[in-house]
Design a protein around this motif. Structure first.
Motif, PDB file in Angstrom:
ATOM      1  N   TRP A  92       0.820  -1.209   0.000  1.00 45.82           N
ATOM      2  CA  TRP A  92       0.000   0.000   0.000  1.00 45.82           C
ATOM      3  C   TRP A  92       0.857   1.264   0.000  1.00 45.82           C
ATOM      4  N   LEU A  93       2.166   1.096  -0.108  1.00 44.99           N
ATOM      5  CA  LEU A  93       3.070   2.244   0.025  1.00 44.99           C
ATOM      6  C   LEU A  93       3.436   2.869  -1.319  1.00 44.99           C
ATOM      7  N   THR A  94       3.579   4.197  -1.333  1.00 44.96           N
ATOM      8  CA  THR A  94       4.170   4.870  -2.493  1.00 44.96           C
ATOM      9  C   THR A  94       5.564   5.308  -2.087  1.00 44.96           C
ATOM     10  N   ILE A  95       6.539   4.948  -2.900  1.00 47.64           N
ATOM     11  CA  ILE A  95       7.927   5.263  -2.567  1.00 47.64           C
ATOM     12  C   ILE A  95       8.487   6.220  -3.623  1.00 47.64           C
ATOM     13  N   ASP A  96       8.982   7.356  -3.179  1.00 49.15           N
ATOM     14  CA  ASP A  96       9.635   8.308  -4.081  1.00 49.15           C
ATOM     15  C   ASP A  96      11.111   8.330  -3.770  1.00 49.15           C
ATOM     16  N   LEU A  97      11.929   8.184  -4.793  1.00 47.43           N
ATOM     17  CA  LEU A  97      13.382   8.301  -4.591  1.00 47.43           C
ATOM     18  C   LEU A  97      13.871   9.466  -5.434  1.00 47.43           C
ATOM     19  N   VAL A  98      14.610  10.371  -4.826  1.00 45.69           N
ATOM     20  CA  VAL A  98      15.136  11.485  -5.603  1.00 45.69           C
ATOM     21  C   VAL A  98      16.633  11.642  -5.370  1.00 45.69           C
ATOM     22  N   THR A  99      17.290  12.155  -6.391  1.00 45.98           N
ATOM     23  CA  THR A  99      18.698  12.489  -6.266  1.00 45.98           C
ATOM     24  C   THR A  99      18.777  13.848  -5.573  1.00 45.98           C
ATOM     25  N   ALA A 100      19.610  13.951  -4.537  1.00 43.58           N
ATOM     26  CA  ALA A 100      19.704  15.220  -3.795  1.00 43.58           C
ATOM     27  C   ALA A 100      19.988  16.356  -4.774  1.00 43.58           C
ATOM     28  N   ARG A 101      19.239  17.474  -4.628  1.00 38.35           N
ATOM     29  CA  ARG A 101      19.402  18.541  -5.613  1.00 38.35           C
ATOM     30  C   ARG A 101      19.239  19.931  -5.024  1.00 38.35           C
ATOM     31  N   ARG A 102      19.745  20.865  -5.777  1.00 36.74           N
ATOM     32  CA  ARG A 102      19.629  22.271  -5.435  1.00 36.74           C
ATOM     33  C   ARG A 102      18.707  22.865  -6.496  1.00 36.74           C
ATOM     34  N   GLU A 103      17.889  23.829  -6.094  1.00 37.67           N
ATOM     35  CA  GLU A 103      16.971  24.391  -7.080  1.00 37.67           C
ATOM     36  C   GLU A 103      17.089  25.912  -7.092  1.00 37.67           C
ATOM     37  N   THR A 104      16.978  26.513  -8.286  1.00 37.52           N
ATOM     38  CA  THR A 104      16.856  27.975  -8.334  1.00 37.52           C
ATOM     39  C   THR A 104      15.654  28.300  -9.227  1.00 37.52           C
ATOM     40  N   TYR A 105      15.008  29.433  -8.914  1.00 37.90           N
ATOM     41  CA  TYR A 105      13.816  29.843  -9.670  1.00 37.90           C
ATOM     42  C   TYR A 105      14.157  31.057 -10.527  1.00 37.90           C
ATOM     43  N   SER A 106      13.918  30.934 -11.848  1.00 35.15           N
ATOM     44  CA  SER A 106      14.248  32.060 -12.729  1.00 35.15           C
ATOM     45  C   SER A 106      13.176  33.143 -12.642  1.00 35.15           C
ATOM     46  N   SER A 107      11.918  32.738 -12.440  1.00 37.79           N
ATOM     47  CA  SER A 107      10.857  33.727 -12.266  1.00 37.79           C
ATOM     48  C   SER A 107       9.781  33.132 -11.372  1.00 37.79           C
ATOM     49  N   PRO A 108       8.998  34.013 -10.695  1.00 33.68           N
ATOM     50  CA  PRO A 108       7.982  33.502  -9.772  1.00 33.68           C
ATOM     51  C   PRO A 108       7.045  32.504 -10.445  1.00 33.68           C
ATOM     52  N   GLY A 109       6.800  31.401  -9.768  1.00 29.64           N
ATOM     53  CA  GLY A 109       5.808  30.435 -10.255  1.00 29.64           C
ATOM     54  C   GLY A 109       6.327  29.509 -11.335  1.00 29.64           C
ATOM     55  N   ALA A 110       7.526  29.824 -11.891  1.00 34.94           N
ATOM     56  CA  ALA A 110       8.057  28.960 -12.951  1.00 34.94           C
ATOM     57  C   ALA A 110       8.607  27.685 -12.310  1.00 34.94           C
TER      58      ALA A 110
END
Ligand code: ATP
Length: 412
Positions: A92-110
């Motif tokens: 019954w489980l949902t498993i998400d695996l992600v690669t550690a990351r850094r994020e930057t936003y070029s414009s609001p909401g993008a």
């Protein structure tokens, strides 16, 4: 904290969850990469609440760990993305695996630009301090809490706090998320976060309708969604999404009623009640703006058509046959929404009678049976079935034998 968290992991997580974590950690240990449990499950674990999703961050290639994990668990990677994220189901489980990351936003909401990062970077891209904690699962470090933004302090104080001043500008769906967590957990949006939120309410306009709709629909998954709607209304957030959305006393009362009248999950029913006070035009405009599914569209549209049908065509003293004739074209959720909105009285009883009894009455005989009795296939067969059903509804036909006798009489 390490030993305390390690025993919490063992005591509070279900065996299936523990199995997934152990297998994932074993794979990471063999590859010598760091692997962490993050986000909601860490928050819920510290609050000793249950959680259905497992979010794992890997400082390395999450996709290759995902492939190995899926094979050990005998499941499949259901989806993977170019940002190094993978999703799978196990039991019954949902498993998400992600690669550690850094994020930057070029414009609001993008959508953000993504770079590989370390665990600190990965936690910094998150919405609130209480969701920005990680627990390492590798052997030797099992159960160590990574909490660079003091989420544990905020958890203990019951505060929802953003990680930096641009958070709501970068992604204003976080405004809706803040309200949802605050109301679910009985927390308070921290004072500076609250000032920042009010200042940036107009930023909701920068986010795509799909993302707004997604967050709004998550309100309906809460045990008491009316609390989140009420808070969103008071903050002026709801009116930003649609001027006719109201999180007022009417909505609270009718959401509560919905839970009383409806036997299952109320999500779609809440949506119908949210638009119950809309005009047809307002509803059409809403459907144009947001990408509602076919099921949602039908439920919303039929809620309003049944509401006008009830206002114009329903009258006291309708027979079961007439009630059935008027209601059979409506999907059940549209009937339930009108039932939840109806005042006590005869009309309410008619809707209840239909839902509890009349809608389940069926003929025993089928079209094929009628043809086998010598009636030529065509519209006549359908007409006969309708007549038989009405006989069942009124009680004049009670058995298969009655049905056959009646058909013979009709055919003469
Ligand atoms: P829930 O109990 O509602 O499922 P959750 O914390 O697991 O809560 P998800 O929506 O599954 O929430 O997201 C998982 C994690 O991803 C969150 O805990 C948070 O750290 C991060 N996250 C999700 N959405 C955002 C967002 N819009 N901005 C920043 N971080 C986010």
């Amino acid at each position: 904290m390490k030993t305390e968290l390690a025993s919490k992991l063992r005591d509070y997580l279900k065996p299936e969850t523990l199995k997934v974590l152990k297998e994932a950690a074993d794979i990471a240990d063999r590859e010598q990469i760091a692997l962490f449990l993050v986000g909601g499950i860490v928050r819920d674990l510290l609050l000793e609440r249950s959680s259905l999703d497992i979010d794992i961050v890997i400082v390395g290639d999450a996709l290759s760990v995902a492939d190995r994990l899926a094979s050990v668990l005998n499941t499949k990677v259901a989806s993977r993305s170019k940002f190094g994220t993978a999703k799978m189901k196990y039991s019954w489980l949902t498993i998400d695996l992600v690669t550690a990351r850094r994020e930057t936003y070029s414009s609001p909401g993008a959508l953000p630009t993504v770079y590989p990062g370390n665990i600190r970077d990965d936690l910094f891209r998150r919405d609130f301090t209480v969701n920005a904690m990680a627990v390492q699962l590798n052997a030797g470090k099992f159960g160590s809490l990574v909490d660079p933004y003091h989420g544990l302090d905020d958890l203990n104080k019951g505060l929802i706090r953003i990680l930096h001043d641009r958070s709501f500008i970068d992604d204003s769906t976080r405004i809706l998320r803040a309200i949802r967590y605050e109301q679910r957990l009985g927390f308070r949006i921290e004072t500076k976060t609250s000032i920042n939120l009010r200042k940036n309410i107009s930023m909701i306009g920068t986010v795509s309708p799909d993302r707004i709709k997604h967050e709004l629909m998550l309100f309906f998954e809460e045990p008491l969604p009316e609390k989140a709607f009420h808070r969103a209304d008071k903050l002026g957030v709801l009116a930003r999404i649609h001027p006719q959305f109201h999180g007022d006393a009417w909505l609270s009362k009718h959401f509560q009623k919905a839970r009383r009248v409806f036997p299952g999950h109320c999500g779609l029913l809440y949506l119908c009640l949210l638009i119950y006070r809309f005009t047809n035009n307002e509803n059409r405009e809403l459907l144009r703006r947001f990408n509602f599914t076919r099921t949602e569209t039908t439920a919303m549209t039929q809620t309003l058509s049944l509401k006008s049908e009830i206002a114009s065509g329903f009258h006291a003293g309708m027979s079961p046959v007439e009630i059935h004739r008027r209601l059979k074209q409506f999907v059940p959720v549209a009937i339930y929404s009108n039932l939840a909105a109806a005042a006590p009285g005869k009309l309410k009883q008619d809707l209840e009678l239909y839902l509890s009894k009349l809608s389940h009455i069926k003929t025993s005989i089928t079209g094929d049976d009628i043809v086998a009795m010598g009636i030529s296939p065509g519209p006549k067969v359908r007409k006969y079935l309708e007549i038989i059903l009405e006989g069942r509804l009124s009680g004049s036909i009670r058995s298969r034998k009655d049905e056959e006798l009646f058909i013979r009489k009709l055919a003469k």
